[in-house]
Design a protein around this motif. Structure first.
Motif, PDB file in Angstrom:
ATOM      1  N   ALA A 252      14.301  15.230 -80.972  1.00  0.00           N
ATOM      2  CA  ALA A 252      15.728  15.333 -80.644  1.00  0.00           C
ATOM      3  C   ALA A 252      16.277  13.975 -80.244  1.00  0.00           C
ATOM      4  N   ARG A 253      15.500  13.236 -79.429  1.00  0.00           N
ATOM      5  CA  ARG A 253      15.980  11.919 -79.024  1.00  0.00           C
ATOM      6  C   ARG A 253      16.132  10.985 -80.238  1.00  0.00           C
ATOM      7  N   THR A 254      15.203  11.071 -81.161  1.00  0.00           N
ATOM      8  CA  THR A 254      15.304  10.228 -82.370  1.00  0.00           C
ATOM      9  C   THR A 254      16.532  10.587 -83.199  1.00  0.00           C
ATOM     10  N   PHE A 255      16.817  11.905 -83.358  1.00  0.00           N
ATOM     11  CA  PHE A 255      17.971  12.355 -84.127  1.00  0.00           C
ATOM     12  C   PHE A 255      19.282  11.898 -83.486  1.00  0.00           C
ATOM     13  N   VAL A 256      19.344  12.007 -82.156  1.00  0.00           N
ATOM     14  CA  VAL A 256      20.555  11.586 -81.454  1.00  0.00           C
ATOM     15  C   VAL A 256      20.754  10.091 -81.585  1.00  0.00           C
ATOM     16  N   ALA A 257      19.653   9.345 -81.509  1.00  0.00           N
ATOM     17  CA  ALA A 257      19.775   7.888 -81.655  1.00  0.00           C
ATOM     18  C   ALA A 257      20.300   7.506 -83.044  1.00  0.00           C
TER      19      ALA A 257
ATOM     20  N   ALA B  56      23.746   5.553 -83.952  1.00  0.00           N
ATOM     21  CA  ALA B  56      23.751   4.329 -84.774  1.00  0.00           C
ATOM     22  C   ALA B  56      24.728   4.448 -85.940  1.00  0.00           C
ATOM     23  N   GLN B  57      24.907   5.668 -86.476  1.00  0.00           N
ATOM     24  CA  GLN B  57      25.829   5.870 -87.591  1.00  0.00           C
ATOM     25  C   GLN B  57      27.269   6.112 -87.120  1.00  0.00           C
ATOM     26  N   GLY B  58      27.480   6.233 -85.816  1.00  0.00           N
ATOM     27  CA  GLY B  58      28.825   6.470 -85.308  1.00  0.00           C
ATOM     28  C   GLY B  58      29.315   7.878 -85.536  1.00  0.00           C
ATOM     29  N   ARG B  59      28.411   8.804 -85.702  1.00  0.00           N
ATOM     30  CA  ARG B  59      28.800  10.188 -86.013  1.00  0.00           C
ATOM     31  C   ARG B  59      28.656  11.121 -84.794  1.00  0.00           C
TER      32      ARG B  59
END
Length: 349
Positions: free
Chosen positions: A23-28, A32-35
């Protein structure tokens, strides 16, 4: 593997740790993509974009980018490039509406998987060629002793500079070539008359020595012009209005040899063969006879008929009175012809 009550807490803890890291990786990645926005932020962004698109004159451009990203599934940079290319070609149209097409081509077939993301451009309408206009008819009015206003095409130098860059000598050579073409247009032996830089070249195929002698006079060659043989042609040079004129006459060497062989006693002088066995008449109408006498250098000596005058060299007569021409042989008298027939034992008809 059998799960016991003692090992269950350990497995749950392991799964919790793994899902947390994922989850932390997905949120990061979303950040990074500004989404990734806060609660209610997505609706605010959507309203801001609609308000911004409404104020831009090129809202069709942004709409095209959104369609390419949302519907076609292409990344944002690719969608931007495609929309930019369409906008440069004017396919998006001003004010966010496509340009009207006067003759639209049939719509493309539904996109197949290999054609996904392709750009379909309308085919330009091919205009029908217009028939060429009829060229006006040009009339050439001949003027005595002058070159025609419309210069013959063959008189213009081939592969040379345009007329605007001609020198005075080149322009004069073209004028002389045009005049020769006009004055001698009825001569069948002519192969070519054209200007070559600052001189004029004339090429003929002589059928008789009369053609050769005609062109020696036409190019204003000197009476004592030196001629030479070049293969099966005889060449000479003259000068008209300060322009050098070079004459090349094919078949003339053969004709000169035949003329020398046909005469019992002949003499070649300055491009002409003189039959010394016959009376020769000059340009003034005076008749000259040869009695077999020559100078030390071999020049024949002639005297004027019906006079007791002195002997003159053939070269001096030519330079003073022009080239000589052999008089035609007189026809045989009827009485002499009848006597010759009776002596031969024949009968006159």
């Amino acid at each position: 593997m059998t799960t016991t009550p003692e090992t269950r807490p350990g497995v749950e803890q392991d799964l919790t740790d793994r899902f947390g890291a994922l989850a932390r990786t997905f949120v990061a990645e979303l950040e990074a993509q500004g989404r990734l926005v806060e609660a209610g932020g997505a609706a605010a962004l959507e309203q801001l974009r609609a308000r911004f698109d409404g104020s831009r004159p090129d809202s069709a451009y942004q709409s095209a980018v959104d369609v390419i990203v949302d519907d076609c599934g292409f990344p944002q940079p690719v969608a931007t490039r495609v929309a930019t290319a369409l906008n440069r070609r004017g396919l998006l149209g001003p004010g966010g509406e496509p340009e009207p097409q006067h003759d639209p081509a049939p719509g493309p077939d539904p996109l197949t998987p290999p054609a996904r993301g392709s750009i379909v451009l309308p085919r330009a309408r091919r205009e029908q060629p217009q028939p060429p206009e009829t060229a006006p008819v040009l009339t050439v009015v001949p003027v005595p002793d002058q070159a025609p206003t419309i210069r013959p095409a063959a008189a213009q130098p081939r592969g040379e500079e345009p007329p605007a860059a001609w020198s005075q000598a080149q322009a004069l050579a073209v004028t002389v070539a045009a005049r020769l073409q006009t004055q001698h247009a009825d001569r069948l032996e002519v192969l070519q008359i054209e200007a070559a830089d600052e001189r004029v070249t004339v090429v003929i195929r002589a059928a008789s020595l009369a053609d050769w002698e005609y062109w020696l006079d036409a190019i204003d060659a000197p009476l004592n012009v030196p001629t030479r043989r070049a293969g099966w042609a005889q060449v000479a040079a003259g000068r008209i209005d300060g322009v050098d004129v070079h004459l090349t006459a094919h078949e003339v060497p053969r004709l000169l040899e035949e003329a020398e062989q046909a005469s019992a006693e002949s003499f070649y002088l300055w491009g002409r063969v003189y039959d010394l066995t016959r009376p020769l008449v000059d340009q003034r109408g005076l008749v000259w006879l040869y009695l077999g006498q020559r100078q030390e250098g071999g020049m024949p000596l002639l005297f004027q008929r019906s006079t007791d005058g002195p002997l003159y060299p053939l070269g001096s007569i030519v330079m003073g009175n022009g080239p000589l021409t052999a008089l035609p042989e007189p026809p045989a008298e009827p009485v002499a012809a009848a006597a010759a027939v009776q002596e031969a034992g024949g009968e006159q008809r």
